[in-house]
Design a protein around this motif. Sequence first.
Motif, PDB file in Angstrom:
ATOM      1  N   GLN A 259     -18.175   2.038   6.864  1.00 16.05           N
ATOM      2  CA  GLN A 259     -17.972   2.556   5.517  1.00 16.05           C
ATOM      3  C   GLN A 259     -17.487   4.005   5.605  1.00 16.05           C
ATOM      4  O   GLN A 259     -18.145   4.860   6.193  1.00 16.05           O
ATOM      5  CB  GLN A 259     -19.271   2.479   4.712  1.00 16.05           C
ATOM      6  N   VAL A 260     -16.313   4.276   5.019  1.00 15.83           N
ATOM      7  CA  VAL A 260     -15.707   5.599   5.098  1.00 15.83           C
ATOM      8  C   VAL A 260     -15.149   6.001   3.733  1.00 15.83           C
ATOM      9  O   VAL A 260     -15.046   5.175   2.818  1.00 15.83           O
ATOM     10  CB  VAL A 260     -14.571   5.624   6.147  1.00 15.83           C
ATOM     11  N   GLU A 261     -14.759   7.266   3.613  1.00 13.32           N
ATOM     12  CA  GLU A 261     -14.145   7.732   2.375  1.00 13.32           C
ATOM     13  C   GLU A 261     -12.779   7.085   2.200  1.00 13.32           C
ATOM     14  O   GLU A 261     -12.013   6.943   3.157  1.00 13.32           O
ATOM     15  CB  GLU A 261     -13.994   9.248   2.389  1.00 13.32           C
ATOM     16  N   GLY A 262     -12.494   6.705   0.956  1.00 10.69           N
ATOM     17  CA  GLY A 262     -11.205   6.100   0.663  1.00 10.69           C
ATOM     18  C   GLY A 262     -10.907   6.136  -0.823  1.00 10.69           C
ATOM     19  O   GLY A 262     -11.586   6.833  -1.593  1.00 10.69           O
ATOM     20  N   TYR A 263      -9.908   5.354  -1.223  1.00  8.10           N
ATOM     21  CA  TYR A 263      -9.434   5.410  -2.610  1.00  8.10           C
ATOM     22  C   TYR A 263      -8.976   4.043  -3.090  1.00  8.10           C
ATOM     23  O   TYR A 263      -8.329   3.298  -2.348  1.00  8.10           O
ATOM     24  CB  TYR A 263      -8.252   6.387  -2.730  1.00  8.10           C
ATOM     25  N   GLN A 264      -9.314   3.742  -4.341  1.00  9.06           N
ATOM     26  CA  GLN A 264      -8.661   2.644  -5.041  1.00  9.06           C
ATOM     27  C   GLN A 264      -7.352   3.189  -5.606  1.00  9.06           C
ATOM     28  O   GLN A 264      -7.313   4.320  -6.117  1.00  9.06           O
ATOM     29  CB  GLN A 264      -9.531   2.124  -6.177  1.00  9.06           C
ATOM     30  N   VAL A 265      -6.284   2.397  -5.528  1.00  9.73           N
ATOM     31  CA  VAL A 265      -4.956   2.888  -5.880  1.00  9.73           C
ATOM     32  C   VAL A 265      -4.540   2.375  -7.261  1.00  9.73           C
ATOM     33  O   VAL A 265      -4.635   1.183  -7.550  1.00  9.73           O
ATOM     34  CB  VAL A 265      -3.919   2.458  -4.825  1.00  9.73           C
ATOM     35  N   HIS A 266      -4.060   3.285  -8.103  1.00  6.31           N
ATOM     36  CA  HIS A 266      -3.425   2.959  -9.388  1.00  6.31           C
ATOM     37  C   HIS A 266      -1.960   3.355  -9.272  1.00  6.31           C
ATOM     38  O   HIS A 266      -1.639   4.460  -8.813  1.00  6.31           O
ATOM     39  CB  HIS A 266      -4.061   3.742 -10.539  1.00  6.31           C
ATOM     40  N   LEU A 267      -1.052   2.494  -9.711  1.00  4.03           N
ATOM     41  CA  LEU A 267       0.377   2.747  -9.523  1.00  4.03           C
ATOM     42  C   LEU A 267       1.156   2.609 -10.834  1.00  4.03           C
ATOM     43  O   LEU A 267       0.992   1.630 -11.564  1.00  4.03           O
ATOM     44  CB  LEU A 267       0.960   1.761  -8.501  1.00  4.03           C
ATOM     45  N   GLY A 268       1.985   3.617 -11.113  1.00  5.72           N
ATOM     46  CA  GLY A 268       2.910   3.507 -12.231  1.00  5.72           C
ATOM     47  C   GLY A 268       2.383   3.965 -13.568  1.00  5.72           C
ATOM     48  O   GLY A 268       2.940   3.593 -14.606  1.00  5.72           O
ATOM     49  N   GLY A 269       1.354   4.801 -13.582  1.00  4.82           N
ATOM     50  CA  GLY A 269       0.915   5.377 -14.851  1.00  4.82           C
ATOM     51  C   GLY A 269       1.875   6.466 -15.305  1.00  4.82           C
ATOM     52  O   GLY A 269       2.646   7.016 -14.513  1.00  4.82           O
ATOM     53  N   ALA A 270       1.834   6.807 -16.583  1.00  2.00           N
ATOM     54  CA  ALA A 270       2.760   7.825 -17.092  1.00  2.00           C
ATOM     55  C   ALA A 270       2.289   8.353 -18.432  1.00  2.00           C
ATOM     56  O   ALA A 270       1.604   7.658 -19.197  1.00  2.00           O
ATOM     57  CB  ALA A 270       4.166   7.237 -17.243  1.00  2.00           C
ATOM     58  N   LEU A 271       2.674   9.589 -18.710  1.00  2.00           N
ATOM     59  CA  LEU A 271       2.559  10.188 -20.035  1.00  2.00           C
ATOM     60  C   LEU A 271       3.934  10.708 -20.416  1.00  2.00           C
ATOM     61  O   LEU A 271       4.761  11.010 -19.559  1.00  2.00           O
ATOM     62  CB  LEU A 271       1.542  11.331 -20.034  1.00  2.00           C
ATOM     63  N   GLY A 272       4.172  10.831 -21.700  1.00  2.00           N
ATOM     64  CA  GLY A 272       5.449  11.375 -22.158  1.00  2.00           C
ATOM     65  C   GLY A 272       6.549  10.344 -22.151  1.00  2.00           C
ATOM     66  O   GLY A 272       6.979   9.875 -23.203  1.00  2.00           O
ATOM     67  N   LEU A 273       7.039  10.002 -20.974  1.00  2.00           N
ATOM     68  CA  LEU A 273       8.080   8.984 -20.857  1.00  2.00           C
ATOM     69  C   LEU A 273       7.413   7.615 -20.745  1.00  2.00           C
ATOM     70  O   LEU A 273       6.824   7.284 -19.716  1.00  2.00           O
ATOM     71  CB  LEU A 273       8.939   9.245 -19.622  1.00  2.00           C
ATOM     72  N   GLU A 274       7.454   6.840 -21.804  1.00  2.00           N
ATOM     73  CA  GLU A 274       6.839   5.510 -21.820  1.00  2.00           C
ATOM     74  C   GLU A 274       5.392   5.565 -21.326  1.00  2.00           C
ATOM     75  O   GLU A 274       5.063   5.047 -20.259  1.00  2.00           O
ATOM     76  CB  GLU A 274       7.663   4.538 -20.967  1.00  2.00           C
TER      77      GLU A 274
END
Length: 563
Positions: A497-512
């Motif tokens: 068990q180590v440090e890591g990240y769940q990935v979110h892709l393609g979020g945006a504000l302003g443009l769409e």
Amino acid sequence: MAASPQNPTAPRRKVSRHRGEGQWAVGHLTPLNGNEQFKKDDDGLNVRTRIETIYSKRGFDSIDPNDLRGRMRWWGLYTQRKPGIDGGKTAILEPEELDDRYFMMRVRIDGGRLTTRQLRVIGEVSQEFARGTADITDRQNIQYHWIRIEDVPEIWNRLEAVGLSTVTACGDTPRVMVGSPVAGIAEDEIVDATPALEEMQRRVLGNKAYSNLPRKFKTAISGSPLLDVVHEINDVAFVGVRHPEHGPGFDLWVGGGLSTNPKLGVRLGAWVPLEEVPDVYEGVLSIFRDYGYRRLRNRARLKFLVADWGAERFRQVLEDEYLKRKLVDGPAPEEPVQQWRDHVGVHRQKDGRHYVGFAPRVGRVDGATLTKIAELAEAHGSGRVRTTVEQKMIILDVEEGQVDSLVAGLESLDLTARPSTFRRGTMACTGIEFCKLAIVETKARGATLIDELERRLPDFDEPISINLNGCPNACARIQVADIGLKGQLVVDDRGEQVEGYQVHLGGALGLEPGFGRKVRGLKVTARELPDYIERVLTRYQEQREDGERFATWAARASEEELS
């Protein structure tokens, strides 16, 4: 357990009852949780007197627990994380086990507006009382760490002597009011929101009519066509627009917010002239105070009330019960013409001078550097400095002949006005170094990631946002980044068990605007992070259509291509 009359042999189901949602306006005034109880017992603003007269003189051990983990937030103070506690223990230890004997202190900087005199004092306080710490947040504030309770009154004295404050920088209160950092100076500005912002501050800050809200309340106001205050994720936002009949004013938005249940704000379809903004602001704030849900903390933000009511009912209540008049219908803001909204670089002001925006690494600076920035601003400008919601800074009022000298001076401090895409687009929250909610490290990892991506992808020049967050609470806006990284513990290829990240892709504000896509099972270890981002950005470059933004590509790419 007694049987039900319909089925004598069946156990009777226990029915859980509560007295509504704790909405004051419908008579639910009894506190329904410990937070509501301590707020009823004593207004959070009152804790300042105890800090000055008791706690600062008797020390950390004298602090009442309800003040320590509750009311002191009303004056911008949180206990920071005790060193050496790993992320696996964040959710299982009691608060007193996580508490260090030092504090984070948040200095509110409404609209990001600073004078060089104020910046010097911030830098001096950092060096004398905060071990040099002074992070720029993504809400235009400055955050100190390592603050001792014994030093708090003196810090307040120094900050307040130059017009700065920590009042309601945290807590269930109106937090800092973010505003366009180029209000009143940008050539393309629709309307200068400064008079409204100043009046909102005058009415609300330190006002006990608004010091007991159901949860925190975030405000944004900007007259810039760049939409430069992330208005979509604030509780209330005023966005500059031009009405076809009435001229410049503001489009009104309510109910935005991220954390573990993200929601984009909604338009009420109302146009608000500059002079009426403070009245409308107080109306929205009062609706939250009176109708907001106080029973469950995780449903107490304004976004949940707006989701239940809808825009039409919210506007009707605002008009009928609080403003006592109808609002004018108005247009939506136009889509910005560029993705970068951070004002980095050299830009012409409407008076012919220039402003220069520059990029620290993930908002991390220090007191000595801030003092040197103040010196540069005084030597090359008029003494006005700004912070942005992208963890950047701006020096205003630079004459044409002073621009190159200023840029060179910033470069000598590793504060570039011509940053790489990765330096410009990477943000990070406080992380496990100081935050009691965090699970993983963020600031140092973000800085290292910038260096690594600059080395691996030196020619990548498309706008890209990479936001690192140490926990699920989204202080670094992971759901609306091109690449959002939510810190968590993951299992590596050796089963550890180590440090890591769940990935979110393609979020945006302003443009769409929209939230990023989560690919099933896509998690990366901290060690693998540069490899993963290099891989996905390379695929984007290979597969993108002409002019296609990363967010658009990420929405259509296969899960295999995003892995």
